[in-house]
Design a protein around this motif. Structure first.
Motif, PDB file in Angstrom:
ATOM      1  N   LEU A 192      -6.291  16.214  -2.145  1.00 56.57           N
ATOM      2  CA  LEU A 192      -6.483  14.804  -1.831  1.00 56.57           C
ATOM      3  C   LEU A 192      -7.966  14.486  -1.720  1.00 56.57           C
ATOM      4  N   ARG A 193      -8.362  13.353  -2.303  1.00 57.92           N
ATOM      5  CA  ARG A 193      -9.740  12.899  -2.219  1.00 57.92           C
ATOM      6  C   ARG A 193      -9.789  11.519  -1.555  1.00 57.92           C
ATOM      7  N   THR A 194     -10.801  11.325  -0.712  1.00 60.42           N
ATOM      8  CA  THR A 194     -10.971  10.063   0.004  1.00 60.42           C
ATOM      9  C   THR A 194     -12.351   9.497  -0.293  1.00 60.42           C
ATOM     10  N   TYR A 195     -12.402   8.205  -0.634  1.00 59.16           N
ATOM     11  CA  TYR A 195     -13.653   7.537  -0.975  1.00 59.16           C
ATOM     12  C   TYR A 195     -13.976   6.487   0.085  1.00 59.16           C
ATOM     13  N   TYR A 196     -15.267   6.274   0.320  1.00 62.87           N
ATOM     14  CA  TYR A 196     -15.696   5.376   1.387  1.00 62.87           C
ATOM     15  C   TYR A 196     -16.653   4.300   0.869  1.00 62.87           C
ATOM     16  N   ASP A 197     -16.470   3.087   1.384  1.00 57.89           N
ATOM     17  CA  ASP A 197     -17.434   1.991   1.243  1.00 57.89           C
ATOM     18  C   ASP A 197     -17.853   1.717  -0.199  1.00 57.89           C
ATOM     19  N   ASP A 198     -16.895   1.768  -1.119  1.00 53.00           N
ATOM     20  CA  ASP A 198     -17.199   1.474  -2.516  1.00 53.00           C
ATOM     21  C   ASP A 198     -16.269   0.378  -3.029  1.00 53.00           C
ATOM     22  N   PRO A 199     -16.719  -0.878  -3.040  1.00 52.34           N
ATOM     23  CA  PRO A 199     -15.869  -1.982  -3.504  1.00 52.34           C
ATOM     24  C   PRO A 199     -15.585  -1.952  -4.995  1.00 52.34           C
ATOM     25  N   THR A 200     -16.304  -1.095  -5.750  1.00 49.63           N
ATOM     26  CA  THR A 200     -16.071  -1.011  -7.194  1.00 49.63           C
ATOM     27  C   THR A 200     -14.978  -0.010  -7.547  1.00 49.63           C
ATOM     28  N   PHE A 201     -14.553   0.776  -6.565  1.00 55.61           N
ATOM     29  CA  PHE A 201     -13.509   1.789  -6.759  1.00 55.61           C
ATOM     30  C   PHE A 201     -13.874   2.795  -7.854  1.00 55.61           C
TER      31      PHE A 201
END
Length: 377
Positions: A192-201
């Protein structure tokens, strides 16, 4: 306590014979827990927890006393035995969980979990689980540190493990590493990967920019492993406003649920409205001081009101009780009645003889309203 103002070592021995140093930093920490089968009965389960205490990350000298130190501490091993009585004679099942942490005092992830190894005792490869955890870049300026970016669990033993003797005593401390070899995807349990604070995805990984708010904007789960690389499915995405409130959620199919907020003149939230992918809207009116919902309206325009009316004549109510005025789904006086929003908006008609019951009426268009009082918890 061990080495308290001198060099004398004080140990505590558990019921399985394991020896654990009783250092000052572990005062009050649980070492062993035993559960019995009934009052005076035999042992059902027993668990022994061992700890790691880091070197000092800060120190202050004290006159006449040993220096006052700041240390990280965390459980590094939990050994468990479980009584098995299905065959008549009692046998024992032994399991163990070992953990390793970042021990570098100067590291941004100092004291954070890096590897965990769950296994039987003695280790049986069929039950091995090794979990490796990595973290997003640290934002030292805003003190945003320790956000998990990736977790992988495989059905292989972690590297660097040494079994203690007896097993309830750690054989090594903070030596676990990633497995030397993993047959992917056959031995992969999850990734599992989690991304933070990126509105562009953006899907590039790892993220090179440190989080600025710590909001989880995307979660991706490995769904396959092809040509030496994972194939990912995006399971969740989210958007946030400048206050860190979620304004949109996307599910794995890209269906979007939006949330809007109504704020008063000083910026406190007074209303929340949520619309799902089908266009169904629910809303809530909240008190800005305590964020308590006073009116909740579902997608069918059925509202639940919470208020604090004065007791009706002849009504006794305990101090601190709260009353709720509830409009239920079509439950009518008489048969064949239909919903009439104009009549319904006129409000409830409560019986003066018993304020908890609706007034019997020949008006077939009115739904039943009920006021319920309950003691406040």
């Amino acid at each position: 306590m061990s080495k308290n103002n001198n060099s004398t070592v004080v140990n505590v021995t558990d019921s399985a014979g394991g020896v654990h140093e009783d250092v000052d930093q572990l005062a009050g920490r649980e070492l062993e827990t035993t559960t019995y089968r009934g009052d005076g009965g035999p042992v059902e389960t027993s668990s022994v927890t061992s700890y790691w205490v880091s070197e000092a990350s800060a120190m202050r000298a004290r006159t006449g006393l040993s220096p006052l130190t700041a240390n990280k501490m965390a459980p590094i091993q939990t050994w468990t035995c479980q009584a098995v009585t299905t065959t008549g004679a009692t046998t024992w099942r032994y399991n163990q969980s070992n953990k390793a942490y970042d021990t570098s005092v100067g590291s941004p992830t100092f004291g954070l979990l890096t590897h965990a190894y769950d296994h039987t005792v003695p280790a049986n490869p069929a039950y091995d689980r090794c979990t490796t955890t990595s973290y997003a870049p640290a934002n030292a300026t805003k003190n945003i540190i320790g956000l998990i970016s990736q977790v992988e669990t495989v059905s292989v033993a972690c590297g660097g493990f040494t079994q203690g003797s007896p097993a309830s005593e750690p054989g090594s401390v903070n030596t676990l590493t990633a497995p030397a070899a993993v047959n992917r995807p056959a031995q992969v349990v999850s990734q599992l990967r989690t991304y933070y604070d990126d509105p562009t995805f953006a899907t590039a990984f790892p993220q090179t920019t440190a989080p600025t708010a710590g909001n989880v904007t995307m979660v991706r789960k490995a769904s396959d492993y092809i040509s030496g690389a994972y194939v990912y499915q995006t399971t969740d995405r989210a958007e946030f406003d400048s206050y860190g409130r979620a304004t949109a959620f996307y599910d794995a199919n890209g269906n979007k649920t939006t949330t809007t907020y109504t704020d008063n003149t000083v910026g406190l939230t007074t209303g929340i409205s949520t619309t799902n992918a089908e266009g169904h809207t629910s809303s809530a009116t909240v008190t800005p001081m305590r964020n308590l919902t006073t009116v909740a309206t579902d997608a069918n325009m059925v509202s639940t009101h919470r208020h604090e009316p004065l007791p009706a004549v002849g009504e006794s109510r305990r101090a601190g009780a709260r009353c709720f005025l509830v409009t239920a789904r079509p439950r009518w006086w008489g048969r064949g009645a239909r919903w009439d929003p104009v009549a319904a908006s006129a409000g409830p008609r409560l019986s003066p003889e018993n304020p908890r019951l609706p007034l019997t009426t020949s008006d077939k268009r009115r739904p039943v309203f009920e006021r319920v009082c309950a003691a406040q918890r």
